[in-house]
Design a protein around this motif. Sequence first.
Motif, short mmCIF file in Angstrom:
data_model
loop_
_atom_site.label_atom_id
_atom_site.label_comp_id
_atom_site.label_asym_id
_atom_site.label_seq_id
_atom_site.Cartn_x
_atom_site.Cartn_y
_atom_site.Cartn_z
N GLY A 79 -41.27 -21.74 1.33
CA GLY A 79 -42.08 -20.66 1.89
C GLY A 79 -43.57 -20.85 1.73
O GLY A 79 -44.35 -20.15 2.39
N LYS A 80 -44.00 -21.76 0.87
CA LYS A 80 -45.43 -21.98 0.67
C LYS A 80 -45.97 -22.94 1.73
O LYS A 80 -45.23 -23.65 2.38
CB LYS A 80 -45.70 -22.51 -0.74
CG LYS A 80 -45.46 -21.47 -1.83
CD LYS A 80 -45.82 -22.04 -3.19
CE LYS A 80 -45.79 -20.96 -4.27
NZ LYS A 80 -44.49 -20.30 -4.39
N THR A 81 -47.31 -22.96 1.88
CA THR A 81 -47.96 -23.83 2.85
C THR A 81 -48.99 -24.69 2.15
O THR A 81 -49.27 -24.52 0.95
CB THR A 81 -48.66 -23.01 3.96
OG1 THR A 81 -49.78 -22.32 3.39
CG2 THR A 81 -47.69 -22.01 4.59
N ASP A 82 -49.59 -25.61 2.89
CA ASP A 82 -50.61 -26.50 2.32
C ASP A 82 -51.83 -25.72 1.84
O ASP A 82 -52.54 -26.18 0.93
CB ASP A 82 -51.04 -27.55 3.35
CG ASP A 82 -49.93 -28.55 3.65
OD1 ASP A 82 -49.29 -29.02 2.69
OD2 ASP A 82 -49.71 -28.87 4.83
N PHE A 83 -52.08 -24.55 2.43
CA PHE A 83 -53.22 -23.75 2.00
C PHE A 83 -53.05 -23.22 0.58
O PHE A 83 -54.03 -22.84 -0.07
CB PHE A 83 -53.43 -22.58 2.96
CG PHE A 83 -53.91 -23.00 4.31
CD1 PHE A 83 -55.25 -23.37 4.51
CD2 PHE A 83 -53.04 -23.08 5.39
CE1 PHE A 83 -55.70 -23.77 5.76
CE2 PHE A 83 -53.49 -23.48 6.64
CZ PHE A 83 -54.82 -23.82 6.83
#
Length: 337
Positions: free
Chosen positions: A158-162
């Motif tokens: 669920g996490k992103t590169d940001f």
Amino acid sequence: PRTIARCDKVCEEISRYVFRTGSEIVLDDALVDESFGASEYMIKHKVRSVLAMPIRHSGNILGVLYLENNLASGVFTRARVTFLNFLLTQTAISLENAMLFAKREQTERALRKSESKYRTLIENVPQRIFMKDAESSYVSCNAAYAKDLGIEAETIAGKTDFDFYPRELAEKYRADDARVMRARKTVELEESYVINGGETKTVQTVKTPVFDERGETTGILGIFWDITERKRAEKERSKLEAQLQHKLRLESIGQLAGGVAHDFNNLLVGIIGNAELLKMKIPDDSPERPFIERIDGAASRATHLTSQLLAFSRKGKMQCVRFDVHDLIEDVIHLLE
């Protein structure tokens, strides 16, 4: 009842016949039966009644029920056969369910073993591996990548590169993801990578699209590894190669300078020799005497110049001396006059 393994050949023949044809066999008195009555097994065990029925379900024969009785003939009446048929139908259903369950268990064990094998492989390679969905959100990653990010692998979903990188770098990563999914082709590239703590490295990255059973792109699979040391070594090698080329050029120039110096020396020998002869013939008070002295002095300085050229070409010895530059300038002015 006896298993086929304990029966005579005649029992096996009856069972195989039923299995092959799907037809039941009922012998009211096996001892007088034309086909099996003369069997040594039948006589020895005084077999009277025999029943062999297929165990059938959904058109498939799962096995054969073989029964025999050595006490009375005509034991297996039609009513009993009908009842046994009903029991065999239920038995066949139970057998097929058991077989399906066993097959499913076997498949699941094989799948778990396969998953465990590949999970072990992925978790123990030094390369960083990750998977993202179509929105460039992380689905999973291996332990090596999670360690760089300073998290547990299970928490990346669920996490992103940001969540992990500077904005500029995260936008670059997401643009690469979109390009891979749009082109539906594997892409290999070199890029910067910032690990937890702020250290920047250079990595080799391979990203490939992931498809579902309909051929639709559902995300990307990525793998990358650190090439910082390799790039540093390549840069150092390029620097050494440039230094070597410069050294070779200097050696070439030195060889040329050495050749010129030798030829120039040969000319100077004649000039100096003739100047000395003129000095021997011309009196000291002669008005031409200063010109001869200047020729001799210039030739001497030219000899020093050839010595410097030979030193540059590494064919002579370098000598460092102090001199008055004014004297050199005056000599040049006299020559020009």
